[in-house]
Design an enzyme around this catalytic site. Structure first.
Site, PDB file in Angstrom:
ATOM      1  N   ARG A  68       0.862  -1.276  -0.093  1.00  0.00           N
ATOM      2  CA  ARG A  68      -0.014  -0.063  -0.056  1.00  0.00           C
ATOM      3  C   ARG A  68       0.897   1.208  -0.126  1.00  0.00           C
ATOM      4  O   ARG A  68       0.715   2.173   0.825  1.00  0.00           O
ATOM      5  CB  ARG A  68      -0.721   0.205   1.159  1.00  0.00           C
ATOM      6  CG  ARG A  68      -1.899  -1.199   1.422  1.00  0.00           C
ATOM      7  CD  ARG A  68      -2.617  -1.370   2.627  1.00  0.00           C
ATOM      8  NE  ARG A  68      -3.540  -2.392   2.828  1.00  0.00           N
ATOM      9  CZ  ARG A  68      -3.107  -3.580   3.063  1.00  0.00           C
ATOM     10  NH1 ARG A  68      -2.069  -3.647   3.584  1.00  0.00           N
ATOM     11  NH2 ARG A  68      -4.173  -4.360   3.025  1.00  0.00           N
ATOM     12  N   LEU A  84       1.462 -16.851  10.536  1.00  0.00           N
ATOM     13  CA  LEU A  84       2.277 -17.968  10.106  1.00  0.00           C
ATOM     14  C   LEU A  84       3.685 -17.854  10.274  1.00  0.00           C
ATOM     15  O   LEU A  84       4.484 -18.821  10.252  1.00  0.00           O
ATOM     16  CB  LEU A  84       1.938 -18.363   8.496  1.00  0.00           C
ATOM     17  CG  LEU A  84       0.287 -18.778   8.458  1.00  0.00           C
ATOM     18  CD1 LEU A  84      -0.052 -19.059   7.114  1.00  0.00           C
ATOM     19  CD2 LEU A  84       0.084 -20.087   9.347  1.00  0.00           C
ATOM     20  N   VAL A  85       4.186 -16.397  10.108  1.00  0.00           N
ATOM     21  CA  VAL A  85       5.591 -16.307  10.250  1.00  0.00           C
ATOM     22  C   VAL A  85       5.908 -16.977  11.656  1.00  0.00           C
ATOM     23  O   VAL A  85       7.255 -17.767  11.644  1.00  0.00           O
ATOM     24  CB  VAL A  85       6.075 -14.861  10.593  1.00  0.00           C
ATOM     25  CG1 VAL A  85       7.603 -14.688  10.771  1.00  0.00           C
ATOM     26  CG2 VAL A  85       5.703 -14.189   8.968  1.00  0.00           C
ATOM     27  N   GLU A  98       6.264 -20.548  11.037  1.00  0.00           N
ATOM     28  CA  GLU A  98       7.127 -20.949  10.017  1.00  0.00           C
ATOM     29  C   GLU A  98       8.673 -20.934  10.816  1.00  0.00           C
ATOM     30  O   GLU A  98       9.337 -21.938  10.488  1.00  0.00           O
ATOM     31  CB  GLU A  98       7.357 -19.940   8.824  1.00  0.00           C
ATOM     32  CG  GLU A  98       6.069 -20.078   7.955  1.00  0.00           C
ATOM     33  CD  GLU A  98       5.869 -19.233   7.011  1.00  0.00           C
ATOM     34  OE1 GLU A  98       6.618 -18.052   7.237  1.00  0.00           O
ATOM     35  OE2 GLU A  98       5.053 -19.229   6.364  1.00  0.00           O
ATOM     36  N   ASP A 131     -43.891 -31.829  32.281  1.00  0.00           N
ATOM     37  CA  ASP A 131     -43.367 -30.868  32.947  1.00  0.00           C
ATOM     38  C   ASP A 131     -44.315 -29.595  32.921  1.00  0.00           C
ATOM     39  O   ASP A 131     -45.196 -29.885  32.168  1.00  0.00           O
ATOM     40  CB  ASP A 131     -42.150 -30.530  32.235  1.00  0.00           C
ATOM     41  CG  ASP A 131     -41.428 -29.061  32.761  1.00  0.00           C
ATOM     42  OD1 ASP A 131     -41.379 -29.142  33.950  1.00  0.00           O
ATOM     43  OD2 ASP A 131     -41.095 -28.274  31.908  1.00  0.00           O
ATOM     44  N   TYR A 132     -44.121 -28.484  33.459  1.00  0.00           N
ATOM     45  CA  TYR A 132     -45.151 -27.509  33.569  1.00  0.00           C
ATOM     46  C   TYR A 132     -44.691 -26.282  32.634  1.00  0.00           C
ATOM     47  O   TYR A 132     -45.240 -26.158  31.646  1.00  0.00           O
ATOM     48  CB  TYR A 132     -45.580 -26.854  34.947  1.00  0.00           C
ATOM     49  CG  TYR A 132     -46.611 -25.928  34.874  1.00  0.00           C
ATOM     50  CD1 TYR A 132     -48.103 -26.409  34.739  1.00  0.00           C
ATOM     51  CD2 TYR A 132     -46.564 -24.640  35.047  1.00  0.00           C
ATOM     52  CE1 TYR A 132     -48.950 -25.544  34.585  1.00  0.00           C
ATOM     53  CE2 TYR A 132     -47.446 -23.529  35.127  1.00  0.00           C
ATOM     54  CZ  TYR A 132     -48.757 -24.188  34.971  1.00  0.00           C
ATOM     55  OH  TYR A 132     -49.952 -23.090  34.727  1.00  0.00           O
ATOM     56  N   ASP A 133     -43.697 -25.422  33.043  1.00  0.00           N
ATOM     57  CA  ASP A 133     -43.296 -24.416  32.365  1.00  0.00           C
ATOM     58  C   ASP A 133     -42.636 -24.894  31.186  1.00  0.00           C
ATOM     59  O   ASP A 133     -41.782 -25.409  31.206  1.00  0.00           O
ATOM     60  CB  ASP A 133     -42.564 -23.238  33.306  1.00  0.00           C
ATOM     61  CG  ASP A 133     -43.040 -22.933  34.284  1.00  0.00           C
ATOM     62  OD1 ASP A 133     -43.805 -21.847  34.223  1.00  0.00           O
ATOM     63  OD2 ASP A 133     -43.149 -23.358  35.553  1.00  0.00           O
TER      64      ASP A 133
END
Length: 452
Positions: A11, A76-77, A80, A198-200
Site C-alpha cells: 500500500r 504464520l511467520v 514457520e 413438566d409445566y413451564d
C-alpha cells in the site's frame, strides 16, 4: 546483535503508509549512523520481499524471531520460524495479540504496546540457556507439526459431517403421523398408564414473570380428560414450588412432584422429601450481586432451592451473566454439596439428592405400568427421560434431545398432542387408517408376486 528488519512493500500509495515508511527509514538511518562500525551494522533493513526458501534460511540462522503485531488473526511467520529450526536453537518473542499465541505458549509472550516488556523479552531471549531454548522449541514444534492446515480442514469437515448426521437423526424424532399412530396404539392397548408432564415451557409457554404462567382453560380441560380415565396416573413433574402448583392445579385429581422432587403429592396429600435448606450468606451474597448487576433479573427463594431468573433481562447480557454466575458458584457449591442446574433462562441451586428422575424412580417402584409418557422442555427433564424404561414414550419440546425418543418443535404442539391421545374416536380412527394402510401395502405386495 543485529536486527534483520524485513518489510514487504504494501500500500505504498496510501499516505499514512508512505509517512510510516519515511519515519522508519529515518529511524534506522539514525541508529546505523550512530552505532555502526566497519565490521557491524545494528539494523539490516530489507524493504522488499524474499522467496520462501530465502526466508526459511533466514529463520534457520536467526537466534531470535521478533513477531510483535498489534493485532493478527494467526501469524504464520511465528509458526514457520518454529518449523524450520529443527535442532538449531532459537527463541520466539511473540505478541500475545497474535492468534498463534494461543498455541505457541512456550514463546516469550509480550504486549506489543509495552516497549519495556519487549525490551526485557529480547534481553531474556539473548541470555536464555541452550537447554531451555531446545526444550521450548521442541514443545512448540510438536504442536506445529500436528496442528497443520490439513488437520484443521479435516477436523472442520468431520465435525460438519457429524452435525449433519446428528441433525438427520434428530429430524426422525419429530412426531409425525406414523409416530403418532404407534403412540396411540400403545396408549389404547395399555392397562395402566403413567403420564409425566413438566409445566413451564411444556404445558404453558414461558412468561417474562413466572407468576403470570397460570393454566389456561384449555389446559385445565385437557388435564381433566386425562385424569378422568381410571387407567391414567397423571403427574406434574416440575421445578415449580408446591404452593403455586397447589394453587393453580390442586383442584384436579393430579399427582405432583414439585421443586424437582423435593415435594410430592399423592392421594391429595403433600409429602416432603428433604428438610428446609439453610442458605449460606456467601451464596446469597453472590446471587444478590448478580441480581444487582443484571437489570430485570430476580432471585426466587424456595424452600429447597434458589433460582436466579433472567428471562426479562437483555438477551446478550443475560447469557453473559449466567455463565459468570455459574463460574462464581462452582467452588462454593462444591464445598456445600449443592447442585447447579441450568434451565431455560434460569440458574437453579439445589440439593443433588432429589431430581425429577428420583421422583420417577419412586413412582416406578410403587406401581407397574405398561405405558409411560414423559414430556419436558429443558435439561432438567433429561433426568426424567433417563429414569424411565427405554420403551417409554419420551418427548422433548423445542430442540430435540438425545435423551428423548421423540420431539415436538414448539410448546404449542403439546396440548394438541395430548388431546389426540385422550380423544378415543381420533385414536381408533388413526389406528383404523393405519391398519388399512398396512393391509393395502400387503395386498400390493402379493399382487406383485402373482404378476411376477
Amino acid at each position: 546483535v543485529t536486527l534483520a528488519m524485513v518489510i514487504v512493500p504494501s500500500r505504498d500509495h496510501v499516505g499514512s503508509y508512505a509517512e510510516l515508511k519515511t519515519r522508519i527509514d529515518e529511524e534506522i538511518g539514525s541508529i546505523n549512523g550512530r552505532y555502526s562500525t566497519m565490521n557491524w551494522t545494528p539494523v539490516c533493513y530489507f524493504y522488499h520481499g524474499f522467496s520462501f526458501e530465502e526466508l526459511a534460511a533466514m529463520y534457520f540462522i536467526a537466534d531470535i524471531a521478533l513477531v510483535t503485531p498489534l493485532r493478527d488473526g494467526m501469524n504464520l511467520v511465528a509458526k514457520e520460524y518454529v518449523a524450520v529450526k529443527q535442532d538449531n536453537p532459537g527463541v520466539l518473542v511473540l505478541s500475545e495479540m497474535a492468534g498463534a499465541a494461543v498455541e505457541l505458549t512456550d514463546a516469550l509472550l509480550v504486549n506489543p504496546n509495552d516497549t519495556e516488556q519487549i525490551e526485557n523479552a529480547i534481553c531474556r531471549a539473548l541470555e536464555m540457556p541452550f537447554e531451555e531454548q531446545q526444550e521450548r522449541m521442541h514443545r512448540m514444534q510438536s504442536i506445529v507439526s500436528v496442528q497443520t492446515v490439513n488437520k484443521w480442514a479435516a477436523d472442520f469437515v468431520n465435525e460438519w459431517q457429524e452435525v449433519a448426521h446428528k441433525n438427520k437423526t434428530m429430524l426422525f424424532k419429530k412426531i409425525g403421523s406414523q409416530n403418532m399412530q404407534e403412540i396411540q396404539h400403545q396408549y389404547l392397548h395399555a392397562k395402566k398408564r403413567l403420564i409425566l408432564l413438566d409445566y413451564d415451557g411444556t404445558l404453558v409457554p414461558f412468561q417474562k414473570r413466572p407468576e403470570d404462567a397460570s393454566p389456561t382453560p384449555q389446559l385445565l380441560d385437557t388435564l381433566q380428560k386425562l385424569t378422568a380415565d381410571p387407567l391414567n396416573h397423571v403427574v406434574i413433574n416440575s421445578g415449580r414450588d408446591h404452593f403455586t402448583l397447589e394453587k393453580w392445579l390442586g383442584a384436579l385429581p393430579l399427582s405432583f412432584a414439585a421443586e424437582h422432587g423435593a415435594f410430592y403429592k399423592e392421594n391429595g396429600v403433600w409429602h416432603k422429601n428433604v428438610h428446609g435448606q439453610e442458605w449460606s450468606p456467601g451464596l446469597l451474597s453472590i446471587l444478590k450481586l448478580f441480581v444487582s448487576k443484571t437489570p430485570r433479573s430476580h432471585l426466587e427463594v424456595k424452600e429447597t432451592a434458589l433460582a436466579w431468573h433472567y428471562r426479562e433481562a437483555d438477551a446478550w447480557l443475560g447469557r453473559l451473566r449466567a455463565q459468570q454466575l455459574v463460574n462464581s458458584l462452582i467452588s462454593i457449591c462444591l464445598k456445600q454439596n449443592l447442585q447447579i442446574m441450568q434451565g431455560n433462562k434460569v440458574i437453579e441451586i439445589k440439593s443433588p439428592e432429589f431430581t425429577k428422575g428420583s421422583e420417577v424412580n419412586r413412582l416406578l417402584l410403587a406401581t407397574r405400568y405398561d405405558f409411560i409418557l414423559a414430556i419436558g422442555d429443558d435439561t432438567t427433564d433429561d433426568d426424567m427421560f433417563k429414569a424411565v424404561p427405554v420403551t417409554a414414550v419420551t418427548v422433548k419440546i423445542g430442540t430435540a434431545s438425545e435423551s428423548a425418543r421423540y420431539n415436538l418443535p414448539v410448546q404449542t404442539d403439546t396440548l394438541p398432542f395430548l388431546q389426540r391421545l385422550t380423544d378415543e374416536s381420533m385414536v381408533k380412527a388413526a389406528l383404523k387408517s393405519g391398519l388399512k394402510g398396512q393391509l393395502s401395502s400387503a395386498i400390493d405386495f402379493f399382487k406383485r408376486i402373482i404378476n411376477h
